[in-house]
Design a protein around this motif. Structure first.
Motif, PDB file in Angstrom:
ATOM      1  N   UNK A 138     -20.614 -23.958 -14.013  1.00 15.10           N
ATOM      2  CA  UNK A 138     -21.251 -23.011 -14.627  1.00 15.10           C
ATOM      3  C   UNK A 138     -20.532 -22.544 -15.734  1.00 15.10           C
ATOM      4  N   UNK A 139     -21.240 -22.227 -16.864  1.00 16.16           N
ATOM      5  CA  UNK A 139     -20.808 -21.885 -18.268  1.00 16.16           C
ATOM      6  C   UNK A 139     -21.095 -20.308 -18.427  1.00 16.16           C
ATOM      7  N   UNK A 140     -19.868 -19.755 -18.885  1.00 16.46           N
ATOM      8  CA  UNK A 140     -20.025 -18.217 -19.066  1.00 16.46           C
ATOM      9  C   UNK A 140     -18.982 -18.096 -20.146  1.00 16.46           C
ATOM     10  N   UNK A 141     -19.398 -16.894 -20.910  1.00 18.60           N
ATOM     11  CA  UNK A 141     -18.559 -16.225 -21.734  1.00 18.60           C
ATOM     12  C   UNK A 141     -17.322 -15.359 -21.386  1.00 18.60           C
ATOM     13  N   UNK A 142     -16.282 -15.302 -21.967  1.00 22.42           N
ATOM     14  CA  UNK A 142     -15.090 -14.495 -21.511  1.00 22.42           C
ATOM     15  C   UNK A 142     -15.615 -13.087 -20.903  1.00 22.42           C
ATOM     16  N   UNK A 148     -18.608 -10.158 -14.388  1.00 22.28           N
ATOM     17  CA  UNK A 148     -19.109 -10.959 -13.303  1.00 22.28           C
ATOM     18  C   UNK A 148     -17.826 -10.525 -11.974  1.00 22.28           C
ATOM     19  N   UNK A 149     -16.508 -11.011 -12.268  1.00 21.89           N
ATOM     20  CA  UNK A 149     -15.359 -10.700 -11.690  1.00 21.89           C
ATOM     21  C   UNK A 149     -15.298  -9.048 -11.122  1.00 21.89           C
ATOM     22  N   UNK A 150     -15.591  -8.134 -12.227  1.00 20.45           N
ATOM     23  CA  UNK A 150     -15.502  -6.649 -11.735  1.00 20.45           C
ATOM     24  C   UNK A 150     -16.754  -6.453 -10.777  1.00 20.45           C
ATOM     25  N   UNK A 151     -17.851  -7.134 -11.010  1.00 21.00           N
ATOM     26  CA  UNK A 151     -19.078  -6.683  -9.898  1.00 21.00           C
ATOM     27  C   UNK A 151     -18.508  -7.256  -8.514  1.00 21.00           C
TER      28      UNK A 151
END
Length: 195
Positions: A138-142, A148-151
């Motif tokens: 998976x490629x995601x921006x910072x 995503x981590x907070x969710x």
């Protein structure tokens, strides 16, 4: 590369290179001098459209005096109003000879790297007899990563609260009731409260 940098389509585009291009190592049936766009008019090149062709590998051309390195390029086309245009320039593939440069990586480089990884993994003994490995990438921006981590943390906390509530623990007021008795029975001495 030929690109239409205008705002309207280029019609009946004729491209000629003089002398005709030749690769150091031609593939039969795919000679660069015989490609369609250099021998027949291109019906339409849309605004922003690019037409790319692999010319040659410079390392294979080194020392080959029999190969042309400079070409007079002639380009003729018309626009959708019928106006005709003719342009010319010089394509010198050795213009940067002796210069140093940095590499620009594209999606094609990623594909080549994945192919090399596939070859390495297919010969690896750590994969077992099946010779397969499954990888999810998976490629995601910072910013996307932090969101995503907070969710995920919020969902985890909600599942934890729901589990505690389902087990009869209610810590909404900071009090956890233990034992088979319903909450509130601790006052009568039949339950246990922990504060």
């Amino acid at each position: 590369m030929v690109q239409n940098i205008g705002q309207r389509p280029a019609l009946d585009v004729s491209i000629t290179l003089d002398p005709a291009p030749r690769r150091a190592r031609e593939t039969a049936g795919h000679e660069i001098g015989k490609i369609k766009m250099l021998n027949e008019p291109v019906a339409l090149i849309a605004p922003g459209q690019e037409m790319r062709v692999f010319y040659d590998d410079h390392s294979e051309r080194m020392g080959r005096e029999d190969l042309p390195s400079s070409h007079q390029v002639s380009l003729t086309y018309r626009d959708s109003s019928g106006n005709e245009y003719s342009e010319s320039s010089v394509l010198d593939i050795e213009a940067m000879k002796g210069a140093m440069f940095t590499s620009v990586r594209t999606i094609h480089d990623i594909g080549k790297s994945l192919e090399k990884m596939n070859q390495t993994f297919s010969r690896s003994s750590v994969l077992g007899r099946a010779g397969k490995i499954q990888a999810e990438v998976s490629v995601e921006s910072r910013v996307e990563h932090v969101q995503r981590i907070a969710e995920e943390n919020s969902q985890q906390q909600e599942r934890h609260r729901s589990l505690l509530k389902g087990l009869g623990f209610d810590n909404s007021d900071g009090v956890v009731a233990l034992g088979p008795n319903a909450p509130g029975e601790a006052e009568s001495g039949r339950g246990t409260e922990i504060d």
